[in-house]
Design a protein around this motif. Sequence first.
Motif, PDB file in Angstrom:
ATOM      1  N   ALA A 104       3.532   4.598 -15.422  1.00 51.22           N
ATOM      2  CA  ALA A 104       4.714   4.473 -15.347  1.00 51.22           C
ATOM      3  C   ALA A 104       4.535   4.029 -13.804  1.00 51.22           C
ATOM      4  O   ALA A 104       5.528   3.354 -13.539  1.00 51.22           O
ATOM      5  CB  ALA A 104       4.959   6.030 -14.941  1.00 51.22           C
ATOM      6  N   LEU A 105       3.508   4.419 -13.185  1.00 50.91           N
ATOM      7  CA  LEU A 105       3.342   4.033 -11.711  1.00 50.91           C
ATOM      8  C   LEU A 105       2.886   2.405 -11.462  1.00 50.91           C
ATOM      9  O   LEU A 105       3.896   2.131 -10.479  1.00 50.91           O
ATOM     10  CB  LEU A 105       1.815   4.889 -11.522  1.00 50.91           C
ATOM     11  N   ILE A 106       1.978   1.840 -12.524  1.00 50.11           N
ATOM     12  CA  ILE A 106       2.249   0.358 -12.449  1.00 50.11           C
ATOM     13  C   ILE A 106       3.422  -0.284 -12.415  1.00 50.11           C
ATOM     14  O   ILE A 106       3.673  -1.177 -11.896  1.00 50.11           O
ATOM     15  CB  ILE A 106       1.027  -0.439 -12.902  1.00 50.11           C
ATOM     16  N   MET A 107       3.875   0.301 -13.394  1.00 51.61           N
ATOM     17  CA  MET A 107       5.137  -0.572 -14.430  1.00 51.61           C
ATOM     18  C   MET A 107       6.750  -0.634 -13.344  1.00 51.61           C
ATOM     19  O   MET A 107       7.186  -0.820 -13.504  1.00 51.61           O
ATOM     20  CB  MET A 107       5.500   0.099 -15.919  1.00 51.61           C
ATOM     21  N   GLY A 108       6.777   0.735 -13.168  1.00 52.40           N
ATOM     22  CA  GLY A 108       7.687   1.292 -12.532  1.00 52.40           C
ATOM     23  C   GLY A 108       7.701   0.905 -10.965  1.00 52.40           C
ATOM     24  O   GLY A 108       8.712   0.297  -9.896  1.00 52.40           O
ATOM     25  N   THR A 109       7.026   0.118 -10.075  1.00 57.77           N
ATOM     26  CA  THR A 109       6.756  -1.043  -8.589  1.00 57.77           C
ATOM     27  C   THR A 109       6.945  -2.291  -9.325  1.00 57.77           C
ATOM     28  O   THR A 109       6.810  -2.692  -8.490  1.00 57.77           O
ATOM     29  CB  THR A 109       5.041  -0.399  -8.088  1.00 57.77           C
ATOM     30  N   VAL A 110       6.950  -2.233 -10.591  1.00 57.67           N
ATOM     31  CA  VAL A 110       6.801  -3.567 -10.475  1.00 57.67           C
ATOM     32  C   VAL A 110       8.512  -3.797 -10.897  1.00 57.67           C
ATOM     33  O   VAL A 110       9.425  -5.225 -10.321  1.00 57.67           O
ATOM     34  CB  VAL A 110       6.177  -4.580 -11.902  1.00 57.67           C
ATOM     35  N   GLN A 111       9.364  -2.717 -11.226  1.00 56.98           N
ATOM     36  CA  GLN A 111      10.766  -2.897 -10.926  1.00 56.98           C
ATOM     37  C   GLN A 111      11.032  -3.131  -9.892  1.00 56.98           C
ATOM     38  O   GLN A 111      12.333  -3.795  -9.586  1.00 56.98           O
ATOM     39  CB  GLN A 111      10.977  -1.775 -11.829  1.00 56.98           C
ATOM     40  N   LEU A 112      10.418  -2.316  -8.669  1.00 55.94           N
ATOM     41  CA  LEU A 112      11.255  -2.659  -7.129  1.00 55.94           C
ATOM     42  C   LEU A 112      10.834  -3.953  -6.972  1.00 55.94           C
ATOM     43  O   LEU A 112      11.411  -4.874  -5.784  1.00 55.94           O
ATOM     44  CB  LEU A 112      10.025  -1.696  -6.597  1.00 55.94           C
ATOM     45  N   GLY A 113      10.038  -5.078  -7.181  1.00 53.95           N
ATOM     46  CA  GLY A 113       9.657  -6.692  -6.856  1.00 53.95           C
ATOM     47  C   GLY A 113       8.768  -7.278  -5.483  1.00 53.95           C
ATOM     48  O   GLY A 113       8.633  -7.616  -5.180  1.00 53.95           O
ATOM     49  N   ASP A 114       8.804  -5.765  -4.930  1.00 51.54           N
ATOM     50  CA  ASP A 114       7.398  -5.487  -3.882  1.00 51.54           C
ATOM     51  C   ASP A 114       5.915  -5.444  -4.563  1.00 51.54           C
ATOM     52  O   ASP A 114       5.825  -4.957  -5.908  1.00 51.54           O
ATOM     53  CB  ASP A 114       7.327  -3.971  -2.709  1.00 51.54           C
ATOM     54  N   ALA A 115       5.541  -5.801  -4.299  1.00 50.67           N
ATOM     55  CA  ALA A 115       3.208  -5.932  -4.193  1.00 50.67           C
ATOM     56  C   ALA A 115       3.472  -4.310  -4.310  1.00 50.67           C
ATOM     57  O   ALA A 115       3.717  -3.622  -3.111  1.00 50.67           O
ATOM     58  CB  ALA A 115       2.892  -7.322  -3.338  1.00 50.67           C
ATOM     59  N   LEU A 116       2.411  -4.048  -5.232  1.00 55.17           N
ATOM     60  CA  LEU A 116       1.907  -2.756  -5.700  1.00 55.17           C
ATOM     61  C   LEU A 116       0.996  -2.663  -4.242  1.00 55.17           C
ATOM     62  O   LEU A 116      -0.251  -3.195  -4.524  1.00 55.17           O
ATOM     63  CB  LEU A 116       1.229  -2.271  -7.328  1.00 55.17           C
ATOM     64  N   PRO A 117       0.983  -1.846  -3.816  1.00 56.30           N
ATOM     65  CA  PRO A 117       0.195  -1.468  -2.500  1.00 56.30           C
ATOM     66  C   PRO A 117      -1.357  -1.805  -2.807  1.00 56.30           C
ATOM     67  O   PRO A 117      -1.543  -1.106  -4.495  1.00 56.30           O
ATOM     68  CB  PRO A 117       0.084  -0.240  -1.402  1.00 56.30           C
ATOM     69  N   ALA A 118      -2.499  -1.533  -2.196  1.00 52.40           N
ATOM     70  CA  ALA A 118      -4.116  -2.128  -3.056  1.00 52.40           C
ATOM     71  C   ALA A 118      -4.383  -0.442  -3.272  1.00 52.40           C
ATOM     72  O   ALA A 118      -5.466  -0.269  -4.285  1.00 52.40           O
ATOM     73  CB  ALA A 118      -5.042  -2.314  -2.004  1.00 52.40           C
ATOM     74  N   LEU A 119      -3.768   0.185  -1.982  1.00 49.71           N
ATOM     75  CA  LEU A 119      -4.360   1.860  -2.389  1.00 49.71           C
ATOM     76  C   LEU A 119      -3.969   2.631  -4.252  1.00 49.71           C
ATOM     77  O   LEU A 119      -4.197   3.018  -4.887  1.00 49.71           O
ATOM     78  CB  LEU A 119      -4.047   3.203  -1.464  1.00 49.71           C
ATOM     79  N   ALA A 120      -2.446   2.103  -4.268  1.00 49.36           N
ATOM     80  CA  ALA A 120      -1.819   2.780  -5.489  1.00 49.36           C
ATOM     81  C   ALA A 120      -2.144   1.924  -6.370  1.00 49.36           C
ATOM     82  O   ALA A 120      -2.846   2.454  -7.966  1.00 49.36           O
ATOM     83  CB  ALA A 120      -0.184   2.591  -5.431  1.00 49.36           C
ATOM     84  N   ALA A 121      -2.184   0.449  -6.779  1.00 50.39           N
ATOM     85  CA  ALA A 121      -2.603   0.150  -7.296  1.00 50.39           C
ATOM     86  C   ALA A 121      -4.503   0.228  -7.811  1.00 50.39           C
ATOM     87  O   ALA A 121      -5.380   0.498  -9.237  1.00 50.39           O
ATOM     88  CB  ALA A 121      -2.838  -1.535  -7.305  1.00 50.39           C
ATOM     89  N   SER A 122      -5.669   1.039  -6.791  1.00 55.61           N
ATOM     90  CA  SER A 122      -6.373   1.006  -7.161  1.00 55.61           C
ATOM     91  C   SER A 122      -6.407   2.735  -8.163  1.00 55.61           C
ATOM     92  O   SER A 122      -7.789   2.776  -9.109  1.00 55.61           O
ATOM     93  CB  SER A 122      -7.488   1.161  -6.020  1.00 55.61           C
ATOM     94  N   LEU A 123      -5.503   3.033  -7.598  1.00 50.20           N
ATOM     95  CA  LEU A 123      -5.716   4.634  -8.484  1.00 50.20           C
ATOM     96  C   LEU A 123      -4.686   4.398  -9.855  1.00 50.20           C
ATOM     97  O   LEU A 123      -5.310   5.654 -10.648  1.00 50.20           O
ATOM     98  CB  LEU A 123      -5.072   5.686  -7.347  1.00 50.20           C
TER      99      LEU A 123
END
Length: 60
Positions: free
Chosen positions: A20-39
């Motif tokens: 949900a964290l990965i797919m939800g942030t894709v909908q926002l259009g911004d790149a996923l921050p590196a820390l959130a992506a690694s977590l």
Amino acid sequence: MATDSRKVMVGSLLLLVSTALIMGTVQLGDALPALAASLATLGLAAGALLVGTSEDARPV
């Protein structure tokens, strides 16, 4: 062959939240921050590990 239901529940929860964290942030259009992506990636790996080792037999 007994299944450790706690490992399955925690692993499934980790997989769900991380996805949900990965797919939800894709909908926002911004790149996923590196820390959130690694977590989120670590959460997916930990969830898969917990679900895969929940039985007494050899892990897959």
